[in-house]
Design a protein around this motif. Structure first.
Motif: not given
Length: 74
Positions: A8, A11, A14-15, A20, A24, A28
């Motif tokens: 992923p 992700l 996005r983290r 997130l 999600e 992760l």
């Protein structure tokens, strides 16, 4: 990791951005608990983020690398 549980990478970004969802984030973390490759990638991302850019853009670095020139001195 199952064959259907793809890495992923999106992700990770996005983290960093703080976008997130809780679901999600849980996905992760569960993936990282079982995937050596993604744990390595996360550590590499942290290492690269800690290195000062020195003012050189990625485009400049790629152009210099393709021309066989060294990276500019920091």
């Amino acid at each position: 990791m199952t064959a259907l549980d793809l890495h992923p990478e999106e992700l990770f970004d996005r983290r960093v951005l703080g976008t997130l969802t809780p679901e999600e984030a849980a996905h992760l973390e569960a993936h990282l608990a079982q995937c050596d490759v993604c744990r390595f990638e996360l550590e590499a991302r942290r290492d690269f983020a800690a290195v000062p850019a020195g003012g050189a853009s990625v485009d400049d670095l790629v152009t210099r690398a393709l021309a066989g020139l060294p990276a500019p001195a920091p």
